[in-house]
Design an enzyme around this catalytic site. Structure first.
Site, PDB file in Angstrom:
ATOM      1  N   TYR A 109       0.881  -1.161   0.000  1.00  0.00           N
ATOM      2  CA  TYR A 109       0.000   0.000   0.000  1.00  0.00           C
ATOM      3  C   TYR A 109       0.923   1.217   0.000  1.00  0.00           C
ATOM      4  O   TYR A 109       1.612   1.473   0.985  1.00  0.00           O
ATOM      5  CB  TYR A 109      -0.875   0.042   1.258  1.00  0.00           C
ATOM      6  CG  TYR A 109      -2.134  -0.773   1.216  1.00  0.00           C
ATOM      7  CD1 TYR A 109      -3.172  -0.451   0.357  1.00  0.00           C
ATOM      8  CD2 TYR A 109      -2.301  -1.866   2.074  1.00  0.00           C
ATOM      9  CE1 TYR A 109      -4.352  -1.194   0.336  1.00  0.00           C
ATOM     10  CE2 TYR A 109      -3.465  -2.611   2.066  1.00  0.00           C
ATOM     11  CZ  TYR A 109      -4.490  -2.272   1.199  1.00  0.00           C
ATOM     12  OH  TYR A 109      -5.647  -3.007   1.178  1.00  0.00           O
ATOM     13  N   ASP A 115      -7.235  -1.605  -5.469  1.00  0.00           N
ATOM     14  CA  ASP A 115      -8.696  -1.626  -5.414  1.00  0.00           C
ATOM     15  C   ASP A 115      -9.277  -0.929  -4.197  1.00  0.00           C
ATOM     16  O   ASP A 115     -10.498  -0.904  -4.020  1.00  0.00           O
ATOM     17  CB  ASP A 115      -9.228  -3.065  -5.496  1.00  0.00           C
ATOM     18  CG  ASP A 115      -8.514  -4.013  -4.542  1.00  0.00           C
ATOM     19  OD1 ASP A 115      -7.802  -3.530  -3.645  1.00  0.00           O
ATOM     20  OD2 ASP A 115      -8.666  -5.238  -4.715  1.00  0.00           O
ATOM     21  N   HIS A 119     -11.604  -6.513  -3.769  1.00  0.00           N
ATOM     22  CA  HIS A 119     -11.184  -6.367  -2.369  1.00  0.00           C
ATOM     23  C   HIS A 119     -12.105  -7.153  -1.438  1.00  0.00           C
ATOM     24  O   HIS A 119     -12.417  -6.709  -0.329  1.00  0.00           O
ATOM     25  CB  HIS A 119     -11.160  -4.890  -1.977  1.00  0.00           C
ATOM     26  CG  HIS A 119     -10.093  -4.561  -0.960  1.00  0.00           C
ATOM     27  ND1 HIS A 119      -8.763  -4.452  -1.292  1.00  0.00           N
ATOM     28  CD2 HIS A 119     -10.153  -4.326   0.377  1.00  0.00           C
ATOM     29  CE1 HIS A 119      -8.053  -4.146  -0.214  1.00  0.00           C
ATOM     30  NE2 HIS A 119      -8.880  -4.072   0.810  1.00  0.00           N
TER      31      HIS A 119
END
Length: 521
Positions: free
Chosen positions: A241, A270, A389
Site C-alpha cells: 500500500y 482496489d 477487495h
C-alpha cells in the site's frame, strides 16, 4: 523487586501530563512519547489508564514497543486480577451477528468435524472475539459484492467427461515461474493475530506444508522478516500500500529487497480509500477496537458514515479539524492510516521501478480496460489480480469472474501477456477449477485462511488448505483432467454468467482502446 500496580492506580494517569498504559502485564509511562506518536496523542490518550494489550498487540509487530520507548518507561508489573472483565467472543455473550453464529449449535466443535470452509468459519466464529469477527466478516455497505462473490460460481456449470483414466491428479503449477503444489494461494489479508497468536507466521507454516504461495499483507500483525524466517524454500509476495509519505514505502521496499523469499511486489489498487464496512464499524461501541486503535489517517479518516473532511482541504488543515473528531471506524478504517489515494499509471509505476527490481503484480483490477492497460506495462508488470477487495471497497463492484470473462471477450491477448489471478468468494474446490478453466493462472483465498487461523492456528489453516486441495482434486478427476494445464473453457458452461458481464459503450475495440490509452499515459 519490581513494583506492582493495580488497575485503579493506573487509571489515575490518563492526561497529557501523566499518561500510563498497560501492555503485556507491565505498566508503561508513555507521556514523553505522546508528541512523537505517528497517529497523534489523542489515540494514546483514549487508551490511557487501561490495559491496552488487546488493542495494541494485533496491530504492532513484536519489537515495536522496545524500539519506541526507553527502558525507563517501564514502571513495573500490573496486577491483572484488578482488571475489569475482558471482552468475550460473540458466542460467549450470546450475541448472534452472522448466519454462522445463528447456526452455532449445529456447527462443528473441532477441526476434525469440519468438512468444508463454511464449517471452518462457523468454528472460528465460536472462538474469536467480536472485533476479530467484525473485521474478518465485514464488507462494504449492504454486502452485495461479497454475496455475489460467493454465489456467482454456482451459476457456472461443469462439463464432466467420462471414460477417462482419473487415477492420477497433479495440482501443481507455476506462478511467475516458481513451482507451487496447489493453484490457490493466500491473499494479503491483514491482522491474522486478531484471530490467533500464530498469526501470519502460522499461515506461512501451513502454506509450507501444502506448497502454497502466500502474499504477506502490508498490514500484517507480524514483521515480514518474522513471517518468512526459516522458509527459504517457499514462495512469497509482499503487498504494497503506497504511503502518502513515500519515504516510508521506499524504506520498506529496501527491507524487502534483502529477503530472497519474496519473489514479487503486489501493488494493491482496489482500495485507494476505505469502503464503509458496517459490521466492522459497529465493533467500536462498548470498548470495541474501532474506537481505540492507535492509528489515524488525515485523508481516509474515521467512519465512512461521516462527511466532515472537506475534499479540498490540505492535509495539515484536515489533521487540525480531525484532532477534535471523536468518530471512528473499525479495524479496516484504522489500517488505512497514511495510505496514498493519488496513485496513477503515469507516476506510480516509474516511481516503483526506481525502488525495486522485483516483478510487479497489480491487485484490484475490475474492468477489461484496466487489464489491457496493465498489459502494456509488461514486462515490469508480470501479473494482475482481478479483485473487488473481497467486496470490502465499493459495494456492487463486479466479482472477479465477471472481469475475467470481460477480458476473454474484449482483449483475450491479455491472458498471454500477463499471468491473471482472481480472488473473492472461493468456497469450494469446484470454484478454483472453474476459475482456472476460464483462464486464471491462480486463485486467491482471503477470509478462509484468517478463519482457519482463528479456528485453530496453524492446524486450522492446514485444514483449510487440505479441504480445498482435496475438493480441487475431486473436481479435476471428475472432469477427466490429470494436470492443471489441461483445464480449459471446454470444461465449463459459463453462459449464465456471460449474460451479466459488461456490454456497454466503454467496450470499444482494442485498436481504439489502444489509442485512448496512449493519449492518457
Amino acid at each position: 523487586m519490581a513494583k506492582t500496580y493495580t488497575y485503579e492506580e493506573v487509571q489515575q494517569h490518563r492526561s497529557p501530563d501523566s499518561c500510563w498504559v498497560v501492555l503485556y502485564g507491565n505498566v508503561y509511562d508513555v507521556t514523553s512519547f505522546l508528541s512523537e506518536h505517528p497517529g497523534g496523542a489523542k489515540i494514546i490518550l483514549q487508551l490511557a489508564g487501561t490495559d491496552a494489550t488487546e488493542e495494541y498487540d494485533p496491530i504492532h509487530p513484536p519489537g515495536t514497543l522496545e524500539e519506541s520507548l526507553p527502558a525507563s518507561a517501564k514502571l513495573g508489573l500490573f496486577d491483572e486480577s484488578t482488571l475489569p472483565k475482558s471482552e468475550k467472543s460473540p458466542e460467549e455473550t450470546g450475541t448472534t451477528i452472522s448466519p454462522a453464529q445463528e447456526q452455532a449449535d449445529d456447527s462443528p466443535d473441532n477441526l476434525d468435524e469440519c468438512l468444508n470452509l463454511d464449517d471452518i468459519e462457523a468454528l472460528a466464529t465460536k472462538k474469536i472475539s467480536r472485533k476479530a469477527w467484525g473485521y474478518y466478516y465485514s464488507a462494504a455497505d449492504d454486502l452485495h459484492s461479497k454475496s455475489l462473490n460467493n454465489t456467482v460460481y454456482s451459476s457456472i456449470l461443469m462439463r464432466p467427461r467420462v471414460f477417462v483414466d482419473c487415477t492420477r491428479c497433479d495440482t501443481s503449477t507455476t506462478l511467475l515461474g516458481h513451482k507451487v503444489n496447489v493453484p490457490f494461494y493466500v491473499s494479503p489479508a491483514a491482522m491474522a493475530r486478531l484471530g490467533h497468536p500464530d498469526g501470519e507466521a502460522g499461515i506461512a507454516k501451513a502454506c509450507g506444508t501444502y506448497g502454497a504461495m502466500q502474499i504477506i499483507s502490508n498490514n500484517a500483525s507480524q514483521t515480514v522478516e518474522q513471517v518468512v524466517e526459516g522458509k527459504e524454500g517457499q514462495m512469497f509476495g509482499w503487498q504494497l500500500y503506497v504511503q502518502m509519505d513515500r519515504k516510508k514505502s521506499e524504506d520498506m521496499l529496501a527491507r524487502i529487497k534483502k529477503l530472497p523469499q519474496i519473489k514479487f511486489i503486489c501493488l494493491t489498487l482496489d482500495a485507494p480509500v476505505p469502503g464503509k464496512r458496517e459490521h466492522d464499524e459497529r465493533t467500536k461501541s462498548g470498548g470495541g477496537v474501532g474506537a481505540n486503535l492507535p492509528v489515524r489517517s488525515a485523508v481516509q479518516q474515521g467512519s465512512a458514515s461521516t462527511t466532515k473532511p472537506h475534499p479540498e482541504e490540505k492535509s495539515a488543515r484536515l489533521e487540525e479539524r480531525l484532532e477534535g473528531d471523536d468518530s471512528a471506524g473499525g479495524v479496516g478504517k484504522a489500517l488505512f492510516a497514511g495510505t496514498a489515494p493519488d496513485l496513477t499509471w503515469k507516476t506510480t509505476l516509474p516511481w516503483l521501478r526506481k525502488h525495486t527490481d522485483l516483478p510487479i503484480v497489480l491487485k484490484g483490477l475490475q474492468t477489461h480496460e484496466d487489464a489491457y492497460i496493465a498489459s502494456l506495462h509488461a514486462p515490469q508488470v508480470k501479473g494482475i489480480i482481478l479483485s473487488n477487495h473481497g467486496g470490502r471497497a465499493l459495494d456492487t463492484a463486479p466479482p472477479s469472474i465477471h472481469t475475467l470473462l470481460e477480458i476473454r471477450k474484449y482483449c483475450p491477448e491479455v491472458l498471454s501477456r500477463l499471468e491473471v489471478y482472481v480472488d473473492g468468494g472461493i468456497r469450494r474446490g469446484t470454484d478454483v477449477v472453474k476459475a482456472l478453466c476460464l483462464g486464471a493462472k491462480g486463485v486467491g483465498l482471503g477470509r478462509s485462511p484468517l478463519f482457519g487461523n482463528g479456528a485453530g492456528g496453524v492446524a486450522g489453516v492446514e485444514r483449510v488448505l487440505e479441504i480445498l486441495k482435496a475438493e480441487t482434486e475431486t473436481a479435476m478427476r471428475l472432469l477427466g483432467v490429470e494436470h492443471i494445464s489441461q483445464l480449459g473453457p471446454q470444461h465449463v458452461n459459463a453462459r449464465a454468467v456471460e449474460r451479466d458481464i459488461f456490454d456497454g459503450v466503454g467496450a470499444v475495440g482494442i485498436e481504439k482502446l489502444g489509442l485512448w490509452v496512449r493519449s492518457k499515459l
